[in-house]
Motif scaffolding. Sequence first.
Motif, short mmCIF file in Angstrom:
data_model
loop_
_atom_site.label_atom_id
_atom_site.label_comp_id
_atom_site.label_asym_id
_atom_site.label_seq_id
_atom_site.Cartn_x
_atom_site.Cartn_y
_atom_site.Cartn_z
N HIS B 191 0.84 -1.21 0.00
CA HIS B 191 0.00 0.00 0.00
C HIS B 191 0.87 1.25 0.00
N PRO B 193 4.00 3.66 -0.96
CA PRO B 193 3.59 4.90 -0.30
C PRO B 193 2.22 5.39 -0.79
N SER B 194 1.88 5.22 -2.06
CA SER B 194 0.63 5.85 -2.51
C SER B 194 -0.09 5.03 -3.56
N ARG B 195 0.21 3.76 -3.63
CA ARG B 195 -0.52 2.96 -4.63
C ARG B 195 -1.95 2.76 -4.13
N ARG B 196 -2.81 2.41 -5.06
CA ARG B 196 -4.20 2.16 -4.66
C ARG B 196 -4.23 0.94 -3.75
N PRO B 197 -4.79 1.06 -2.55
CA PRO B 197 -4.79 -0.07 -1.61
C PRO B 197 -5.57 -1.26 -2.17
#
Lengths: 164, 327
Positions: B191, B193-197
């Motif tokens: 998740h 640093p900023s990928r779509r969870p």
Amino acid sequence: MAWLLPALLLLVAAVQVTAVLVAGLTPWKGGGFGMFSTVDRLDYRVLRVVADTAAGPVPLNVANAVSLGDGDLPRRQHTAAVAWPSTQRLLLVADAAAALSWQQTGSAPAVANDWEGQLLLVEGQPVPVDTLRVEVWSMTFPDQRPRQLVPVKIASVERVVRSS
Amino acid sequence: MTPQLVPAPLVRWLLPEVHLVAAGSTVTVRRWRSAAALTVAAALTLLVVAQTGGRLGWEVVGLAMVGLLVPWLTRRWWFWVATAATMLNGGLRWSVLSWDNHHWLELYWVLAWAVAMLAWRPRQVLASSARRLVGLTFLLAAGWKLTPEFVTGRFFEAMFVVDGRLAPLVEAAGWQEPSTHEQFQDARNTHAPSRRPQPIDVPVSDQVRLAAQVVSAGAILLEGAVAAAFLLPWRRLQRRFQGRSSWAAQLVSRSHLAGDVVLPTFILVTYPLAPVSSFGHLLCAMGAAASHLPVRGRLLVYGGCFAAVSWVGDRQWLFDLVERTLT
């Protein structure tokens, strides 16, 4: 006199419960004693910042910006936005991100750096940014899939940037 | 006959209200007990403040240490206001939304000391504040747990997999592969640093599921029991049963001690499982102030719990015990 501090505790807890129910505050925080009751805890929430460009969305590495220090995306601002993602707090994060320079190499999220100039460089080339999207995601157990933690977007804002 | 007055520097230092010990004087004995009860609760409170003060700044630790060395200060409202102000000043360096619940409770408790020291009968006001603060804390904590996620055990199922403090327990019991927790951490790290969870599987064995249900039910019952013990008007109930000789009346006559049974039980059961030692220590300090036990009893029970919570440490002994017992 013995009711003075218990009354203050109840007052803070009433605000916290209301904020959890209507405004997305995590039950673990805010002084309402909701710890160890839900998986929706602060450190399982995710704050995403995405720069929307003509070439597509570019995620920004916010953790990197937070670690840069107080002058960039202050930790307390980041924590507050994740714990209680009100529109105002998310817009503050967007503004803080817009004030930084970001550089993306490969497919990894863009990182903030000390480079001054355009808002966003992709593979060394300046890319115009239309908007910055700030989203907060929490984890939950859906009823139909009780053995899976599923991310749910609980708040998002868009800040128009239009950098050239 | 004039009672014999005994100068007692040590007593005067420890118990500022008692300047001379008059042998045989019941009034003095009562004051001695009251002062000793305050000194025990103040010492435990200041140990908690010193412990959490490391996070808040050296001035908080310094004030707590001075208070420990000079108990006279702990009988002054301005000392507690100064302590609360320095704690607040240190805490506001972070967002209040990052404070844990025991940081809130600790601040209320230090302010409750200030209020009590302004009162005509400080010990009684402090004890009442402690009972209500502890009772309300547990009432809220139990109330938050009355959700389908918690009642069905799903919360603790997830915690046994995902929480680095709880996962080692079920791994030591052989109920879960050590790799499960690592797999979850790896999945969670994707998740960042900023990928779509993405959804994360929480694989649990039947033993973990059962353990989660037992722990969930136990948590609601124990926290509800602490709330009831500290909030119900036991004295009024006792007056109603006064003069009766049934077993129920006998039980009710001791009901005011319920808090001194359930709170130490909660502390001793909970903090080896969920090692939040500063919360455990704070409950010991508040329990000592609220207690109906004699001074020696409260020192033994709550001082003992305080030491036990400190001793829990890295819990390797607990993992070894679980491993030896269950595998």
